[in-house]
Design a protein around this motif. Structure first.
Motif, PDB file in Angstrom:
ATOM      1  N   GLU A 170       0.805  -1.231   0.000  1.00  0.00           N
ATOM      2  CA  GLU A 170       0.000   0.000   0.000  1.00  0.00           C
ATOM      3  C   GLU A 170       0.839   1.283   0.000  1.00  0.00           C
ATOM      4  OE1 GLU A 170      -3.191  -0.017   2.864  1.00  0.00           O
ATOM      5  OE2 GLU A 170      -3.560   2.130   2.635  1.00  0.00           O
ATOM      6  N   ALA A 171       0.369   2.248  -0.787  1.00  0.00           N
ATOM      7  CA  ALA A 171       0.903   3.614  -0.685  1.00  0.00           C
ATOM      8  C   ALA A 171      -0.195   4.437  -0.017  1.00  0.00           C
ATOM      9  CB  ALA A 171       1.212   4.175  -2.069  1.00  0.00           C
ATOM     10  N   MET A 172       0.151   5.092   1.077  1.00  0.00           N
ATOM     11  CA  MET A 172      -0.875   5.833   1.821  1.00  0.00           C
ATOM     12  C   MET A 172      -0.931   7.304   1.479  1.00  0.00           C
ATOM     13  SD  MET A 172      -0.884   4.260   5.632  1.00  0.00           S
ATOM     14  CE  MET A 172      -1.487   5.767   6.352  1.00  0.00           C
ATOM     15  N   GLN A 188      -0.985  -0.804  -3.920  1.00  0.00           N
ATOM     16  CA  GLN A 188      -2.322  -0.936  -3.324  1.00  0.00           C
ATOM     17  C   GLN A 188      -2.798   0.417  -2.811  1.00  0.00           C
ATOM     18  OE1 GLN A 188      -2.714  -4.324  -0.693  1.00  0.00           O
ATOM     19  NE2 GLN A 188      -4.016  -3.184   0.712  1.00  0.00           N
ATOM     20  N   ILE A 189      -4.068   0.723  -3.116  1.00  0.00           N
ATOM     21  CA  ILE A 189      -4.699   1.898  -2.516  1.00  0.00           C
ATOM     22  C   ILE A 189      -5.708   1.357  -1.516  1.00  0.00           C
ATOM     23  CG2 ILE A 189      -6.104   3.968  -2.888  1.00  0.00           C
ATOM     24  CD1 ILE A 189      -3.410   4.256  -4.267  1.00  0.00           C
ATOM     25  N   GLY A 190      -5.545   1.716  -0.267  1.00  0.00           N
ATOM     26  CA  GLY A 190      -6.353   1.132   0.800  1.00  0.00           C
ATOM     27  C   GLY A 190      -7.765   1.700   0.836  1.00  0.00           C
ATOM     28  N   THR A 191      -8.594   0.945   1.529  1.00  0.00           N
ATOM     29  CA  THR A 191     -10.003   1.280   1.712  1.00  0.00           C
ATOM     30  C   THR A 191     -10.219   2.733   2.142  1.00  0.00           C
ATOM     31  OG1 THR A 191     -10.433  -0.989   2.222  1.00  0.00           O
ATOM     32  CG2 THR A 191     -11.936   0.596   3.203  1.00  0.00           C
ATOM     33  N   PRO A 209       0.734  -1.199 -12.195  1.00  0.00           N
ATOM     34  CA  PRO A 209      -0.615  -1.695 -11.902  1.00  0.00           C
ATOM     35  C   PRO A 209      -1.040  -1.268 -10.491  1.00  0.00           C
ATOM     36  CG  PRO A 209       0.797  -3.442 -12.736  1.00  0.00           C
ATOM     37  CD  PRO A 209       1.683  -2.267 -12.498  1.00  0.00           C
ATOM     38  N   VAL A 210      -2.328  -1.000 -10.331  1.00  0.00           N
ATOM     39  CA  VAL A 210      -2.830  -0.530  -9.031  1.00  0.00           C
ATOM     40  C   VAL A 210      -3.973  -1.436  -8.562  1.00  0.00           C
ATOM     41  CG1 VAL A 210      -3.957   1.400  -7.821  1.00  0.00           C
ATOM     42  CG2 VAL A 210      -2.223   1.877  -9.555  1.00  0.00           C
ATOM     43  N   MET A 211      -3.913  -1.831  -7.296  1.00  0.00           N
ATOM     44  CA  MET A 211      -5.048  -2.542  -6.706  1.00  0.00           C
ATOM     45  C   MET A 211      -5.820  -1.545  -5.843  1.00  0.00           C
ATOM     46  SD  MET A 211      -5.307  -5.828  -4.184  1.00  0.00           S
ATOM     47  CE  MET A 211      -4.948  -7.053  -5.427  1.00  0.00           C
ATOM     48  N   LEU A 212      -7.085  -1.353  -6.196  1.00  0.00           N
ATOM     49  CA  LEU A 212      -7.907  -0.347  -5.524  1.00  0.00           C
ATOM     50  C   LEU A 212      -8.954  -1.026  -4.654  1.00  0.00           C
ATOM     51  CD1 LEU A 212      -8.877   2.638  -5.260  1.00  0.00           C
ATOM     52  CD2 LEU A 212     -10.292   2.223  -7.294  1.00  0.00           C
TER      53      LEU A 212
END
Ligand code: PEP
Ligand code: MN
Length: 345
Positions: A170-172, A188-191, A209-212
């Motif tokens: 994750e990147a915050m 990763q972009i967190g909830t 690539p990004v996981m959202l």
């Protein structure tokens, strides 16, 4: 409005489309080229431009295959956009995200070299190709463990390389995006950050690539609009959605798992959809059954939390499987996938 170029269209033809569009209608504020795996598309952005006039001007230009109008507010995420193959590669390892159900696993937080090495070794020996683990942790309490930062990224990268895995983390915040993208294969972009629009755009600009992850109280439309913030900055569309439960009045589980959301999403979007049973349940004893449900429901991936010693975990120990429990679960899922004809790895 999207101009779909022919497969053989040259860069010059693409440039001509952009130029003519901007010159024809001052209300076109921006144009972007997205490289699909089959053909490129030119996206015309702006409000109140004359669609019919523009379509007439552009449709006969060289290299144009067709022009499509997407009526939903999200565009690139829309099913009408068409499908683009999403394959993430690093060295010998490659993972295809559309079509299959792929497993990502690892600790909630990267805590030490020993912890992440043991995890990666055990997971890779089962055949898992994606290692998860946070170096920046969004904790509800400022007094809880916040993650190891760059030190964590370094050791997780080393573990992923040693065992031939991709690494998702994750990147915050925008200030950490470039650092995270140096080490991660998937950002990763967190909830809690699903609608942090500057962060979404910064992640898109890295072209990784990004996981959202779906926000705690976000609708699926809002999730797709957030995905478009990333997609419209990427040269090639590479966003993976992840459902992880939403906040409701129910207190039996940590979050309420909207498992059927996959059905709505399948109609709306071509993007791969992952499922995170660990953060949904909040309890390790529900993770296996929820993962089986996800496999049967046809999610493109399952992301679970594991820990060599969950009792000692600095974050989310209660929902983390031991590495042995994971092995059992993974073998059970492989068996189930053969029974139902799913492509699972
Ligand atoms: C995570 O997957 O590490 C995480 C913090 O999850 P979420 O953002 O869904 O709470
Ligand atoms: Mn967690």
């Amino acid at each position: 409005m999207i101009v779909v170029m022919k497969k053989e269209a040259s860069e010059g033809m693409v440039a001509a489309i952009r130029k003519v569009a901007v010159e024809s209608d001052k209300k076109i504020e921006d144009t972007r080229v997205v490289e699909g795996d089959k053909q490129s598309t030119v996206h015309l952005m702006g409000t109140g431009f004359d669609k019919d006039y523009l379509e007439n001007r552009l449709s006969n230009l060289e290299g144009v295959d067709k022009i499509i109008h997407i009526s939903s507010k999200y565009k690139i995420a829309s099913r009408d956009f068409g499908e683009s193959k999403m394959e993430v590669k690093r060295g010998e390892t490659s993972v295809l995200f559309n079509g299959n159900t792929v497993m990502a696993a690892g600790p909630c937080a990267i805590e030490s070299e020993d912890q992440i090495m043991r995890s990666a070794e055990a997971l890779a020996s089962q055949g898992v190709k994606i290692l998860r683990g946070g170096a920046f942790k969004p904790r509800s309490s400022p007094y809880d463990f916040q993650g190891l930062g760059e030190k964590g990224l370094k050791i997780a990268r080393k573990a992923a390389d040693e065992f031939g895995m991709l690494f998702v983390t994750e990147a915050m915040s925008t200030e950490h995006v470039s650092m995270v993208s140096e080490y991660a294969d998937i950002i990763q972009i967190g909830t809690r950050n699903m609608q942090n629009f500057f962060l979404l755009m910064a992640a898109g600009e890295t072209n990784k690539p990004v996981m959202l992850k779906r926000g705690l109280s976000a609708t699926t439309d809002e999730l797709l609009l957030a995905a478009d913030y990333i997609l419209c900055k990427q040269d090639k569309p590479q966003v993976i959605l992840c459902l992880r439960g939403i906040r409701t009045f129910e207190s039996d589980t940590r979050n309420t798992l909207d498992i059927g959301a996959i059905l709505a999403l399948r109609e709306k979007t071509w993007l791969p959809v992952f499922f995170d049973p660990s953060h949904a349940a909040g309890k390790r004893d529900q993770v296996e059954s929820l993962s089986q449900m996800a496999l049967v429901a046809g999610y493109n991936g399952i992301m679970v939390e594991t820990h060599p010693y969950p009792g000692e975990a600095l974050c989310d120990g209660k929902q983390s499987l031991t590495l042995d429990e994971f092995k059992q679960m993974y073998q059970g899922l492989s068996y189930l996938s053969r029974r139902i004809g799913a492509n699972f790895s």
